[in-house]
Design a protein around this motif. Structure first.
Motif, PDB file in Angstrom:
ATOM      1  N   ARG A  57       0.833  -1.305   0.053  1.00  0.00           N
ATOM      2  CA  ARG A  57      -0.114   0.022  -0.037  1.00  0.00           C
ATOM      3  C   ARG A  57       0.905   1.292  -0.009  1.00  0.00           C
ATOM      4  NH1 ARG A  57      -3.201  -3.067   3.717  1.00  0.00           N
ATOM      5  NH2 ARG A  57      -2.089  -1.978   5.448  1.00  0.00           N
ATOM      6  N   ARG A  58       1.700   1.423   0.664  1.00  0.00           N
ATOM      7  CA  ARG A  58       2.829   2.449   0.848  1.00  0.00           C
ATOM      8  C   ARG A  58       3.686   2.758  -0.446  1.00  0.00           C
ATOM      9  NH1 ARG A  58       4.247   4.837   5.414  1.00  0.00           N
ATOM     10  NH2 ARG A  58       2.925   4.315   7.554  1.00  0.00           N
ATOM     11  N   LEU A  59       3.711   1.536  -1.131  1.00  0.00           N
ATOM     12  CA  LEU A  59       4.407   1.772  -2.584  1.00  0.00           C
ATOM     13  C   LEU A  59       3.454   2.369  -3.274  1.00  0.00           C
ATOM     14  CD1 LEU A  59       6.380  -1.439  -3.527  1.00  0.00           C
ATOM     15  CD2 LEU A  59       7.330   0.949  -3.549  1.00  0.00           C
ATOM     16  N   GLU A  60       2.114   1.934  -3.495  1.00  0.00           N
ATOM     17  CA  GLU A  60       1.092   2.511  -4.134  1.00  0.00           C
ATOM     18  C   GLU A  60       0.718   3.949  -3.884  1.00  0.00           C
ATOM     19  OE1 GLU A  60      -2.282  -0.161  -3.373  1.00  0.00           O
ATOM     20  OE2 GLU A  60      -1.185  -1.616  -4.572  1.00  0.00           O
ATOM     21  N   LEU A  61       1.083   4.382  -2.831  1.00  0.00           N
ATOM     22  CA  LEU A  61       0.705   5.602  -2.248  1.00  0.00           C
ATOM     23  C   LEU A  61       2.234   6.643  -2.564  1.00  0.00           C
ATOM     24  CD1 LEU A  61      -1.345   5.175   0.933  1.00  0.00           C
ATOM     25  CD2 LEU A  61      -2.207   6.057  -1.326  1.00  0.00           C
ATOM     26  N   GLY A  62       3.295   6.190  -2.909  1.00  0.00           N
ATOM     27  CA  GLY A  62       4.344   6.880  -3.015  1.00  0.00           C
ATOM     28  C   GLY A  62       5.058   7.277  -1.787  1.00  0.00           C
ATOM     29  N   ARG A  63       4.614   6.626  -0.600  1.00  0.00           N
ATOM     30  CA  ARG A  63       5.160   7.112   0.565  1.00  0.00           C
ATOM     31  C   ARG A  63       6.657   6.199   0.800  1.00  0.00           C
ATOM     32  NH1 ARG A  63      -0.199   6.578   4.236  1.00  0.00           N
ATOM     33  NH2 ARG A  63      -1.183   8.440   3.544  1.00  0.00           N
ATOM     34  N   TRP A 119       9.128  -2.057  -6.824  1.00  0.00           N
ATOM     35  CA  TRP A 119       9.210  -0.501  -6.903  1.00  0.00           C
ATOM     36  C   TRP A 119       8.155  -0.135  -7.810  1.00  0.00           C
ATOM     37  CZ3 TRP A 119      13.075  -3.338  -8.463  1.00  0.00           C
ATOM     38  CH2 TRP A 119      13.423  -3.384 -10.018  1.00  0.00           C
ATOM     39  N   ARG A 120       7.795   0.918  -8.028  1.00  0.00           N
ATOM     40  CA  ARG A 120       6.848   1.090  -8.994  1.00  0.00           C
ATOM     41  C   ARG A 120       7.505   2.464  -9.965  1.00  0.00           C
ATOM     42  NH1 ARG A 120       1.563   0.594  -7.642  1.00  0.00           N
ATOM     43  NH2 ARG A 120       0.711   2.262  -9.099  1.00  0.00           N
ATOM     44  N   GLY A 121       7.122   2.119 -11.472  1.00  0.00           N
ATOM     45  CA  GLY A 121       7.611   3.225 -12.355  1.00  0.00           C
ATOM     46  C   GLY A 121       8.964   2.836 -12.670  1.00  0.00           C
ATOM     47  N   GLU A 122       9.477   4.058 -13.103  1.00  0.00           N
ATOM     48  CA  GLU A 122      11.060   3.946 -13.471  1.00  0.00           C
ATOM     49  C   GLU A 122      11.916   4.000 -12.235  1.00  0.00           C
ATOM     50  OE1 GLU A 122      14.179   6.124 -16.620  1.00  0.00           O
ATOM     51  OE2 GLU A 122      12.102   6.353 -16.637  1.00  0.00           O
ATOM     52  N   ALA A 123      12.642   3.370 -12.249  1.00  0.00           N
ATOM     53  CA  ALA A 123      13.710   3.448 -10.935  1.00  0.00           C
ATOM     54  C   ALA A 123      14.538   4.836 -10.999  1.00  0.00           C
ATOM     55  CB  ALA A 123      14.574   2.272 -10.738  1.00  0.00           C
TER      56      ALA A 123
END
Length: 297
Positions: free
Chosen positions: A133-139, A268-272
């Motif tokens: 969830r924190r990954l999804e929220l960008g935290r 991780w999400r998106g581009e590193a």
């Protein structure tokens, strides 16, 4: 010799006059003259001819002039550099799941920090669903967590495989067997960690085979479960890495029907980012079997 004396000397050379030089550097003429006199005494040579035609360089002064300009230039550059704001340290927010091998985790983070002292790491330990969830929220920027499912919109790098065995008190009747069958665990006392990654698969396996263990204890960490097993309270399903280090304190056996293992790695999400890529590069070459330097050692 000090930098003010060098400044006075260069001002006289550039203006050709003690009076004009004093005005340029904003001091009285006696102060300027005294400063240059002290410079000549320190160098052991007369630098300026104070004749009626103005201030002229002596041969010694001509030789000293390029060095004086270099000294002044270096001083100016040093002041400018020190006055610049220090570049901000790169920040990396890293989450990691409960139940990871502590020495392996410490070695990974300690080795990375030693290799990249300009990166400031902020860590968060939490269950895998919380990290997701924190990954999804960008935290957080990345999570060291389970990679089995739920990664469709994430990037990932697998690092280790976590396998499980049955832990038993040394005095338990099954402790000295080579293996144990699932039906032998019916009505056996068990201690569990409700949020453990292996719980869904083990509950499904036990229920589908009609095996009903007696739950006599719950804990928040695998280390606490191990302590309960060692105390003789009950059996537990625990990661192999934890049991490998406790062979003299608890017995452990394979449970043939429990063929569960989990892939653990960085997600991780998106581009590193460039900072995260540094960690990925380091983690890819890191050995969890032979941990590197430990934080604080």
């Amino acid at each position: 010799m000090n930098i003010s004396q060098i400044r006075y000397f260069l001002a006289v050379v550039e203006t050709g006059s003690f009076t004009k030089a004093a005005e340029r550097v904003n001091v009285s003429q006696p102060t300027l003259s005294a400063g240059i006199k002290r410079l000549e005494e320190d160098l052991g040579a007369v630098l300026l001819d104070r004749g009626g035609r103005g201030a002229l360089l002596t041969p010694a002064g001509a030789r000293f002039l390029p060095r004086a300009r270099v000294l002044m230039s270096e001083w100016t550059a040093a002041r400018r550099e020190l006055r610049l704001p220090k570049p901000a340290r790169q920040r990396l927010r890293l989450g990691h799941m409960l139940g990871l091998p502590p020495r392996g985790l410490s070695g990974l983070l300690g080795g990375f920090m030693a290799a990249h002292p300009d990166v400031a790491i902020e860590t968060l330990e939490a269950p895998a669903p919380t990290l997701r969830r924190r990954l999804e929220l960008g935290r957080i920027d990345a999570a060291l967590t389970l990679l089995d499912g739920g990664q469709s919109d994430q990037q990932s790098l697998a690092l280790l495989r976590q396998r499980y065995r049955l832990a038993l008190p040394l005095q338990h009747p099954l402790a000295h067997r080579a293996s144990v069958k699932l039906n032998e665990l019916h009505d056996q006392a068990f201690v569990i960690r409700p949020q453990a990654e292996v719980m869904p698969a083990s509950e499904k396996l036990f229920n589908s085979n009609g095996v009903r263990p007696r739950i006599v204890g719950r804990a928040e960490s695998d280390a606490a479960l191990l302590a309960l097993v060692e105390a003789g309270l009950g059996l537990a399903v625990l990661p192999s890495w934890l049991l490998d280090g406790a062979r003299e304190r608890v017995a452990n056996l394979p449970l043939a029907e429990l063929r569960v293992s989990h892939s653990i790695g960085l997600a991780w999400r998106g581009e590193a980012s460039a900072t995260l890529q540094l960690l990925l590069n380091y983690a890819e070459g890191y050995s969890w079997d032979k941990p590197g330097p430990v934080i604080g050692h």
